[in-house]
Design an enzyme around this catalytic site. Structure first.
Site, PDB file in Angstrom:
ATOM      1  N   ASP A 157      -1.944  10.767  -2.498  1.00 30.43           N
ATOM      2  CA  ASP A 157      -2.233   9.720  -3.485  1.00 30.43           C
ATOM      3  C   ASP A 157      -2.379  10.296  -4.875  1.00 30.43           C
ATOM      4  O   ASP A 157      -2.188   9.596  -5.866  1.00 30.43           O
ATOM      5  CB  ASP A 157      -3.504   8.952  -3.105  1.00 30.43           C
ATOM      6  CG  ASP A 157      -3.141   7.718  -2.316  1.00 30.43           C
ATOM      7  OD1 ASP A 157      -2.686   7.877  -1.173  1.00 30.43           O
ATOM      8  OD2 ASP A 157      -3.266   6.606  -2.868  1.00 30.43           O
ATOM      9  N   ASN A 159      -5.522  12.530  -0.300  1.00 27.71           N
ATOM     10  CA  ASN A 159      -4.728  11.687   0.596  1.00 27.71           C
ATOM     11  C   ASN A 159      -5.694  10.991   1.541  1.00 27.71           C
ATOM     12  O   ASN A 159      -6.913  11.203   1.488  1.00 27.71           O
ATOM     13  CB  ASN A 159      -3.689  12.521   1.359  1.00 27.71           C
ATOM     14  CG  ASN A 159      -2.697  11.642   2.108  1.00 27.71           C
ATOM     15  OD1 ASN A 159      -2.076  10.766   1.519  1.00 27.71           O
ATOM     16  ND2 ASN A 159      -2.568  11.827   3.408  1.00 27.71           N
ATOM     17  N   LYS A 160      -5.163  10.159   2.398  1.00 29.68           N
ATOM     18  CA  LYS A 160      -5.981   9.337   3.299  1.00 29.68           C
ATOM     19  C   LYS A 160      -7.104  10.137   3.938  1.00 29.68           C
ATOM     20  O   LYS A 160      -6.908  11.272   4.374  1.00 29.68           O
ATOM     21  CB  LYS A 160      -5.056   8.736   4.371  1.00 29.68           C
ATOM     22  CG  LYS A 160      -5.716   7.859   5.392  1.00 29.68           C
ATOM     23  CD  LYS A 160      -6.531   6.737   4.799  1.00 29.68           C
ATOM     24  CE  LYS A 160      -5.740   5.832   3.873  1.00 29.68           C
ATOM     25  NZ  LYS A 160      -6.621   4.988   3.002  1.00 29.68           N
ATOM     26  N   ARG A 187      -6.728   0.169  -7.258  1.00 34.05           N
ATOM     27  CA  ARG A 187      -6.825   1.334  -6.352  1.00 34.05           C
ATOM     28  C   ARG A 187      -6.926   2.610  -7.200  1.00 34.05           C
ATOM     29  O   ARG A 187      -5.918   3.171  -7.617  1.00 34.05           O
ATOM     30  CB  ARG A 187      -5.599   1.425  -5.422  1.00 34.05           C
ATOM     31  CG  ARG A 187      -5.217   0.193  -4.644  1.00 34.05           C
ATOM     32  CD  ARG A 187      -5.780   0.025  -3.247  1.00 34.05           C
ATOM     33  NE  ARG A 187      -6.203   1.103  -2.443  1.00 34.05           N
ATOM     34  CZ  ARG A 187      -5.583   1.554  -1.340  1.00 34.05           C
ATOM     35  NH1 ARG A 187      -4.451   1.040  -0.962  1.00 34.05           N
ATOM     36  NH2 ARG A 187      -6.116   2.520  -0.601  1.00 34.05           N
ATOM     37  N   GLN A 219      -3.454   2.508   9.635  1.00 34.61           N
ATOM     38  CA  GLN A 219      -2.074   2.583   9.120  1.00 34.61           C
ATOM     39  C   GLN A 219      -1.182   3.422  10.031  1.00 34.61           C
ATOM     40  O   GLN A 219       0.024   3.184  10.107  1.00 34.61           O
ATOM     41  CB  GLN A 219      -2.073   3.205   7.707  1.00 34.61           C
ATOM     42  CG  GLN A 219      -2.687   2.340   6.627  1.00 34.61           C
ATOM     43  CD  GLN A 219      -4.154   2.634   6.426  1.00 34.61           C
ATOM     44  OE1 GLN A 219      -4.869   2.990   7.363  1.00 34.61           O
ATOM     45  NE2 GLN A 219      -4.643   2.474   5.216  1.00 34.61           N
ATOM     46  N   ARG A 259       0.844  -1.187   0.000  1.00 39.07           N
ATOM     47  CA  ARG A 259       0.000   0.000   0.000  1.00 39.07           C
ATOM     48  C   ARG A 259       0.888   1.249   0.000  1.00 39.07           C
ATOM     49  O   ARG A 259       2.099   1.158   0.118  1.00 39.07           O
ATOM     50  CB  ARG A 259      -0.930  -0.020   1.227  1.00 39.07           C
ATOM     51  CG  ARG A 259      -0.157  -0.340   2.514  1.00 39.07           C
ATOM     52  CD  ARG A 259      -0.725   0.252   3.724  1.00 39.07           C
ATOM     53  NE  ARG A 259      -0.698   1.678   3.687  1.00 39.07           N
ATOM     54  CZ  ARG A 259       0.391   2.410   3.924  1.00 39.07           C
ATOM     55  NH1 ARG A 259       1.551   1.859   4.189  1.00 39.07           N
ATOM     56  NH2 ARG A 259       0.330   3.727   3.885  1.00 39.07           N
ATOM     57  N   GLY A 260       0.190   2.425  -0.075  1.00 38.65           N
ATOM     58  CA  GLY A 260       0.939   3.672  -0.234  1.00 38.65           C
ATOM     59  C   GLY A 260       1.148   3.877  -1.727  1.00 38.65           C
ATOM     60  O   GLY A 260       1.645   2.972  -2.418  1.00 38.65           O
ATOM     61  N   ALA A 261       0.750   5.061  -2.222  1.00 39.61           N
ATOM     62  CA  ALA A 261       0.724   5.259  -3.679  1.00 39.61           C
ATOM     63  C   ALA A 261       2.048   4.893  -4.378  1.00 39.61           C
ATOM     64  O   ALA A 261       2.029   4.148  -5.368  1.00 39.61           O
ATOM     65  CB  ALA A 261       0.305   6.702  -3.985  1.00 39.61           C
TER      66      ALA A 261
END
Ligand code: MRU
Length: 336
Positions: A235, A245-246, A87, A194, A45-47
Protein backbone atom coordinates in the site's frame (compact mmCIF):
# COMPACT_ATOMS: atom_id res chain seq x y z
CA UNK A 1 -11.77 -11.79 -15.36
CA UNK A 2 -14.39 -9.05 -14.96
CA UNK A 3 -13.33 -5.41 -15.30
CA UNK A 4 -12.96 -3.82 -11.86
CA UNK A 5 -14.03 -0.34 -12.99
CA UNK A 6 -15.27 1.48 -16.09
CA UNK A 7 -17.05 4.63 -17.23
CA UNK A 8 -20.65 4.42 -18.39
CA UNK A 9 -21.87 7.74 -19.79
CA UNK A 10 -21.65 10.14 -16.82
CA UNK A 11 -21.27 7.45 -14.16
CA UNK A 12 -18.48 5.18 -12.91
CA UNK A 13 -19.33 1.50 -12.65
CA UNK A 14 -17.47 -0.63 -10.09
CA UNK A 15 -17.39 -4.33 -9.38
CA UNK A 16 -18.59 -4.55 -5.75
CA UNK A 17 -15.87 -6.67 -4.15
CA UNK A 18 -17.70 -7.00 -0.84
CA UNK A 19 -20.17 -9.35 -2.55
CA UNK A 20 -17.54 -11.66 -4.05
CA UNK A 21 -17.24 -14.56 -4.52
CA UNK A 22 -20.95 -15.28 -3.97
CA UNK A 23 -22.31 -12.64 -6.31
CA UNK A 24 -20.81 -10.71 -9.18
CA UNK A 25 -22.55 -7.35 -8.80
CA UNK A 26 -21.69 -4.08 -10.52
CA UNK A 27 -22.65 -0.79 -8.88
CA UNK A 28 -23.18 2.58 -10.52
CA UNK A 29 -21.37 5.45 -8.78
CA UNK A 30 -22.87 8.85 -9.58
CA UNK A 31 -21.51 11.17 -6.90
CA UNK A 32 -18.23 11.82 -5.09
CA UNK A 33 -19.86 10.77 -1.80
CA UNK A 34 -20.87 7.43 -3.31
CA UNK A 35 -17.31 6.96 -4.61
CA UNK A 36 -15.82 7.77 -1.19
CA UNK A 37 -18.24 5.38 0.51
CA UNK A 38 -17.39 2.59 -1.97
CA UNK A 39 -13.67 3.06 -1.27
CA UNK A 40 -14.16 3.19 2.53
CA UNK A 41 -16.33 0.08 2.54
CA UNK A 42 -13.83 -1.80 0.32
CA UNK A 43 -16.25 -2.22 -2.54
CA UNK A 44 -13.28 -1.00 -4.56
CA UNK A 45 -10.01 -1.80 -2.86
CA UNK A 46 -6.31 -2.48 -3.36
CA UNK A 47 -4.03 0.56 -3.48
CA UNK A 48 -3.69 0.88 -7.31
CA UNK A 49 -7.43 0.44 -7.91
CA UNK A 50 -8.29 2.90 -5.12
CA UNK A 51 -6.14 5.51 -6.90
CA UNK A 52 -7.73 4.91 -10.29
CA UNK A 53 -11.23 4.86 -8.76
CA UNK A 54 -10.59 8.28 -7.19
CA UNK A 55 -9.35 9.59 -10.56
CA UNK A 56 -12.45 8.21 -12.32
CA UNK A 57 -14.68 9.81 -9.67
CA UNK A 58 -13.04 13.23 -10.01
CA UNK A 59 -13.33 13.12 -13.80
CA UNK A 60 -16.99 12.09 -13.49
CA UNK A 61 -17.75 14.94 -11.08
CA UNK A 62 -16.16 17.58 -13.34
CA UNK A 63 -17.89 16.18 -16.41
CA UNK A 64 -21.28 16.35 -14.67
CA UNK A 65 -20.75 19.75 -13.11
CA UNK A 66 -23.35 22.30 -14.20
CA UNK A 67 -23.03 25.03 -11.53
CA UNK A 68 -21.36 28.44 -11.86
CA UNK A 69 -17.81 28.25 -13.25
CA UNK A 70 -16.38 30.28 -10.32
CA UNK A 71 -17.59 27.70 -7.80
CA UNK A 72 -15.97 24.76 -9.60
CA UNK A 73 -12.64 25.51 -7.93
CA UNK A 74 -14.10 25.19 -4.41
CA UNK A 75 -16.03 22.09 -5.42
CA UNK A 76 -12.95 20.47 -6.91
CA UNK A 77 -11.07 21.05 -3.64
CA UNK A 78 -13.96 19.52 -1.62
CA UNK A 79 -14.20 16.48 -3.92
CA UNK A 80 -10.47 15.90 -3.69
CA UNK A 81 -10.52 16.22 0.13
CA UNK A 82 -13.49 13.85 0.42
CA UNK A 83 -11.71 11.21 -1.64
CA UNK A 84 -8.39 11.78 0.16
CA UNK A 85 -10.05 11.13 3.53
CA UNK A 86 -11.02 7.53 2.68
CA UNK A 87 -7.93 5.26 3.01
CA UNK A 88 -4.86 6.96 4.53
CA UNK A 89 -2.29 4.21 3.89
CA UNK A 90 -2.97 3.66 0.18
CA UNK A 91 -0.38 6.02 -1.30
CA UNK A 92 -1.67 5.50 -4.86
CA UNK A 93 -4.80 7.37 -3.78
CA UNK A 94 -2.83 10.57 -3.09
CA UNK A 95 -0.60 10.02 -6.14
CA UNK A 96 -3.70 9.76 -8.38
CA UNK A 97 -5.43 12.78 -6.81
CA UNK A 98 -2.31 14.94 -7.27
CA UNK A 99 -1.98 13.83 -10.89
CA UNK A 100 -5.63 14.69 -11.57
CA UNK A 101 -5.26 18.08 -9.89
CA UNK A 102 -2.22 18.86 -12.03
CA UNK A 103 -4.18 18.09 -15.22
CA UNK A 104 -7.14 20.08 -13.88
CA UNK A 105 -4.92 23.13 -13.28
CA UNK A 106 -3.22 22.86 -16.70
CA UNK A 107 -6.61 22.77 -18.45
CA UNK A 108 -8.67 24.96 -16.13
CA UNK A 109 -9.16 27.70 -18.76
CA UNK A 110 -10.73 25.32 -21.26
CA UNK A 111 -14.53 25.15 -21.71
CA UNK A 112 -16.07 22.94 -19.01
CA UNK A 113 -17.01 20.10 -21.37
CA UNK A 114 -13.48 19.97 -22.75
CA UNK A 115 -11.99 20.06 -19.23
CA UNK A 116 -14.21 17.12 -18.21
CA UNK A 117 -13.18 15.11 -21.27
CA UNK A 118 -9.50 15.83 -20.66
CA UNK A 119 -9.79 14.59 -17.06
CA UNK A 120 -11.65 11.50 -18.21
CA UNK A 121 -8.91 10.77 -20.75
CA UNK A 122 -6.28 11.18 -17.99
CA UNK A 123 -8.14 8.74 -15.70
CA UNK A 124 -8.43 6.26 -18.56
CA UNK A 125 -4.70 6.65 -19.26
CA UNK A 126 -4.00 5.80 -15.59
CA UNK A 127 -6.17 2.71 -15.96
CA UNK A 128 -4.23 1.55 -19.02
CA UNK A 129 -0.84 2.39 -17.50
CA UNK A 130 -1.68 0.34 -14.42
CA UNK A 131 -2.36 -2.78 -16.51
CA UNK A 132 0.85 -2.25 -18.46
CA UNK A 133 2.87 -1.68 -15.26
CA UNK A 134 1.50 -4.89 -13.76
CA UNK A 135 2.34 -6.92 -16.85
CA UNK A 136 5.86 -5.46 -16.87
CA UNK A 137 6.43 -6.14 -13.17
CA UNK A 138 4.95 -9.60 -13.64
CA UNK A 139 7.54 -10.29 -16.32
CA UNK A 140 10.39 -9.06 -14.12
CA UNK A 141 9.08 -10.88 -11.06
CA UNK A 142 8.55 -14.27 -12.66
CA UNK A 143 12.28 -14.41 -13.37
CA UNK A 144 12.77 -14.82 -9.62
CA UNK A 145 10.70 -18.01 -9.66
CA UNK A 146 12.02 -21.39 -10.62
CA UNK A 147 9.86 -24.00 -12.42
CA UNK A 148 7.63 -25.94 -10.02
CA UNK A 149 7.41 -23.11 -7.48
CA UNK A 150 5.05 -23.10 -4.52
CA UNK A 151 4.27 -19.55 -3.46
CA UNK A 152 2.50 -18.11 -0.43
CA UNK A 153 0.61 -14.82 -0.54
CA UNK A 154 -1.67 -12.69 1.62
CA UNK A 155 -4.70 -10.48 0.99
CA UNK A 156 -5.55 -9.86 -2.66
CA UNK A 157 -2.97 -8.06 -4.74
CA UNK A 158 -4.49 -9.33 -7.94
CA UNK A 159 -6.46 -8.18 -10.95
CA UNK A 160 -9.23 -7.26 -8.50
CA UNK A 161 -6.96 -4.89 -6.58
CA UNK A 162 -5.76 -3.17 -9.74
CA UNK A 163 -6.98 -2.46 -13.25
CA UNK A 164 -5.85 -5.88 -14.40
CA UNK A 165 -3.21 -8.65 -14.03
CA UNK A 166 -2.33 -7.64 -10.45
CA UNK A 167 0.93 -7.05 -8.59
CA UNK A 168 1.78 -10.01 -6.31
CA UNK A 169 -0.73 -12.09 -8.27
CA UNK A 170 0.65 -10.47 -11.44
CA UNK A 171 4.02 -12.09 -10.70
CA UNK A 172 2.26 -15.38 -9.94
CA UNK A 173 0.10 -15.08 -13.08
CA UNK A 174 3.12 -14.32 -15.28
CA UNK A 175 4.94 -17.27 -13.65
CA UNK A 176 1.94 -19.54 -14.24
CA UNK A 177 1.81 -18.50 -17.91
CA UNK A 178 5.36 -19.87 -18.19
CA UNK A 179 4.46 -23.07 -16.33
CA UNK A 180 6.45 -22.12 -13.23
CA UNK A 181 3.71 -22.24 -10.57
CA UNK A 182 2.95 -25.54 -8.91
CA UNK A 183 0.65 -24.11 -6.25
CA UNK A 184 -0.29 -20.95 -4.38
CA UNK A 185 -1.07 -20.95 -0.64
CA UNK A 186 -3.48 -18.10 0.01
CA UNK A 187 -3.78 -16.71 3.56
CA UNK A 188 -7.46 -16.04 4.27
CA UNK A 189 -6.65 -12.52 5.55
CA UNK A 190 -8.83 -11.70 8.51
CA UNK A 191 -10.73 -9.55 9.24
CA UNK A 192 -12.23 -8.97 5.79
CA UNK A 193 -11.09 -12.19 4.12
CA UNK A 194 -9.68 -10.74 0.90
CA UNK A 195 -7.54 -13.88 0.53
CA UNK A 196 -10.37 -16.36 1.06
CA UNK A 197 -12.95 -14.43 -0.94
CA UNK A 198 -10.94 -12.74 -3.69
CA UNK A 199 -7.53 -14.35 -4.23
CA UNK A 200 -8.99 -17.85 -4.23
CA UNK A 201 -11.75 -16.78 -6.65
CA UNK A 202 -9.32 -15.03 -8.95
CA UNK A 203 -6.77 -17.85 -9.06
CA UNK A 204 -9.42 -20.51 -9.55
CA UNK A 205 -10.85 -18.55 -12.48
CA UNK A 206 -7.37 -18.67 -14.04
CA UNK A 207 -6.99 -22.36 -13.13
CA UNK A 208 -3.91 -21.67 -11.01
CA UNK A 209 -3.79 -24.33 -8.24
CA UNK A 210 -4.58 -22.67 -4.91
CA UNK A 211 -4.85 -23.91 -1.33
CA UNK A 212 -6.54 -21.75 1.29
CA UNK A 213 -5.05 -21.49 4.78
CA UNK A 214 -6.03 -19.42 7.77
CA UNK A 215 -3.50 -16.73 8.64
CA UNK A 216 -2.22 -18.58 11.71
CA UNK A 217 -1.35 -21.62 9.56
CA UNK A 218 1.35 -19.71 7.66
CA UNK A 219 4.29 -20.77 9.86
CA UNK A 220 3.40 -24.46 9.81
CA UNK A 221 2.78 -24.26 6.06
CA UNK A 222 6.23 -22.73 5.52
CA UNK A 223 7.77 -25.46 7.64
CA UNK A 224 6.01 -28.40 5.98
CA UNK A 225 5.04 -27.47 2.42
CA UNK A 226 8.29 -26.49 0.68
CA UNK A 227 7.32 -22.87 0.10
CA UNK A 228 9.72 -21.37 -2.46
CA UNK A 229 8.73 -17.72 -2.10
CA UNK A 230 6.37 -15.38 -0.29
CA UNK A 231 5.03 -12.60 -2.52
CA UNK A 232 2.90 -9.72 -1.24
CA UNK A 233 1.63 -6.41 -2.59
CA UNK A 234 2.08 -2.98 -1.02
CA UNK A 235 0.00 0.00 0.00
CA UNK A 236 2.97 2.25 0.56
CA UNK A 237 6.74 1.83 0.19
CA UNK A 238 9.01 4.34 1.94
CA UNK A 239 12.34 5.60 0.54
CA UNK A 240 14.31 2.99 2.50
CA UNK A 241 12.14 0.08 1.26
CA UNK A 242 10.05 -0.32 4.43
CA UNK A 243 6.68 -1.49 3.13
CA UNK A 244 3.13 -1.13 4.45
CA UNK A 245 0.79 -3.88 3.32
CA UNK A 246 -2.19 -5.79 4.68
CA UNK A 247 -1.98 -6.59 8.37
CA UNK A 248 -0.17 -9.90 8.76
CA UNK A 249 2.37 -9.25 5.99
CA UNK A 250 5.19 -8.40 8.41
CA UNK A 251 4.44 -11.60 10.36
CA UNK A 252 4.93 -13.54 7.11
CA UNK A 253 8.22 -11.72 6.48
CA UNK A 254 9.53 -12.64 9.94
CA UNK A 255 8.47 -16.27 9.43
CA UNK A 256 9.99 -16.37 5.92
CA UNK A 257 13.26 -15.05 7.34
CA UNK A 258 13.24 -17.78 10.01
CA UNK A 259 12.54 -20.52 7.45
CA UNK A 260 14.98 -19.03 4.92
CA UNK A 261 12.32 -18.41 2.27
CA UNK A 262 12.70 -15.42 -0.10
CA UNK A 263 10.22 -12.64 0.69
CA UNK A 264 9.24 -10.35 -2.19
CA UNK A 265 7.09 -7.24 -2.51
CA UNK A 266 5.47 -6.49 -5.89
CA UNK A 267 4.14 -3.00 -6.58
CA UNK A 268 4.07 -0.30 -9.24
CA UNK A 269 6.40 2.71 -8.86
CA UNK A 270 3.32 4.80 -7.96
CA UNK A 271 3.20 2.93 -4.62
CA UNK A 272 6.66 4.24 -3.65
CA UNK A 273 6.70 7.52 -1.73
CA UNK A 274 10.30 8.68 -1.54
CA UNK A 275 9.21 11.65 0.59
CA UNK A 276 8.72 9.23 3.46
CA UNK A 277 12.18 8.34 4.80
CA UNK A 278 11.08 5.12 6.53
CA UNK A 279 8.07 3.06 7.51
CA UNK A 280 7.76 5.05 10.73
CA UNK A 281 6.19 7.89 8.74
CA UNK A 282 3.61 5.76 6.94
CA UNK A 283 0.11 6.46 8.35
CA UNK A 284 -1.60 3.22 9.33
CA UNK A 285 -5.36 3.04 8.84
CA UNK A 286 -7.43 1.67 11.72
CA UNK A 287 -10.80 0.23 10.87
CA UNK A 288 -14.22 -0.25 12.43
CA UNK A 289 -13.91 -2.67 15.40
CA UNK A 290 -17.00 -4.54 14.21
CA UNK A 291 -14.97 -5.87 11.27
CA UNK A 292 -13.02 -7.89 13.87
CA UNK A 293 -15.96 -8.64 16.15
CA UNK A 294 -17.97 -10.01 13.25
CA UNK A 295 -17.52 -12.31 10.30
CA UNK A 296 -19.82 -11.51 7.39
CA UNK A 297 -22.20 -9.62 9.70
CA UNK A 298 -22.38 -12.19 12.55
CA UNK A 299 -20.72 -11.61 15.91
CA UNK A 300 -18.01 -14.14 16.74
CA UNK A 301 -17.19 -12.60 20.12
CA UNK A 302 -18.78 -10.63 22.92
CA UNK A 303 -20.18 -7.62 21.03
CA UNK A 304 -18.84 -5.10 23.57
CA UNK A 305 -15.22 -6.32 23.60
CA UNK A 306 -12.53 -3.72 22.96
CA UNK A 307 -10.76 -4.24 19.64
CA UNK A 308 -7.53 -3.08 17.99
CA UNK A 309 -7.90 -3.15 14.22
CA UNK A 310 -4.97 -1.83 12.18
CA UNK A 311 -5.58 -2.51 8.47
CA UNK A 312 -1.87 -2.62 7.61
CA UNK A 313 1.53 -3.29 9.12
CA UNK A 314 5.01 -2.27 8.06
CA UNK A 315 7.60 -4.82 6.99
CA UNK A 316 11.17 -3.66 7.64
CA UNK A 317 13.35 -3.39 4.56
CA UNK A 318 15.88 -5.87 5.94
CA UNK A 319 13.23 -8.61 5.73
CA UNK A 320 12.48 -7.89 2.05
CA UNK A 321 14.70 -9.72 -0.45
CA UNK A 322 13.48 -7.74 -3.45
CA UNK A 323 10.91 -5.13 -4.48
CA UNK A 324 9.51 -5.93 -7.92
CA UNK A 325 8.32 -2.97 -9.99
CA UNK A 326 7.61 -2.21 -13.65
CA UNK A 327 11.03 -0.55 -13.82
CA UNK A 328 12.81 -3.68 -12.67
CA UNK A 329 13.72 -5.57 -9.50
CA UNK A 330 15.21 -3.52 -6.66
CA UNK A 331 17.48 -5.21 -4.12
CA UNK A 332 18.71 -3.91 -0.76
CA UNK A 333 19.96 -1.36 0.09
CA UNK A 334 16.87 0.18 -1.52
CA UNK A 335 17.25 3.35 -3.60
CA UNK A 336 14.43 4.15 -6.03
O1 MRU B 1 -7.60 -3.26 2.59
P1 MRU B 1 -7.31 -3.64 1.18
O2 MRU B 1 -8.04 -4.85 0.72
O3 MRU B 1 -7.44 -2.48 0.22
O4 MRU B 1 -5.75 -4.03 1.22
C1 MRU B 1 -5.10 -4.37 0.04
C2 MRU B 1 -3.70 -4.78 0.21
O5 MRU B 1 -3.17 -4.85 1.30
C3 MRU B 1 -2.93 -5.05 -1.06
O6 MRU B 1 -1.90 -5.98 -0.85
C4 MRU B 1 -2.29 -3.75 -1.59
O7 MRU B 1 -3.22 -2.70 -1.61
C5 MRU B 1 -1.76 -3.95 -2.96
S1 MRU B 1 -3.00 -4.32 -4.13
C6 MRU B 1 -2.25 -4.50 -5.64
Amino acid sequence: MEKTIYFEEDAVVILDQTKLPGQVVFEKIETIDQAAEAIKKLKVRGAPLIGVAAAFALAMAVKKYSGPEQVLEANFRDWKNTLASTRPTAVNLFWALERMERVYRENRKKPLAELGNTLKAEAEAMYQEDIEANKALGDFGQELLKPGSTVLTICNAGALATCGHGTALGVIRSGAQRGKIDRVYACETRPLLQGARLTVWELMQDKIPVTLITDNMAGYTMKTKKIDAVIAGADCIAANGDTANKIGTSTLAVLADYYDIPFYIAAPMSTINTELPSGDSIPIEERDPDEVRQIRGSFVTVPQVEVFSPAFDVTSNELIDAIITEKGVFRPPYAF
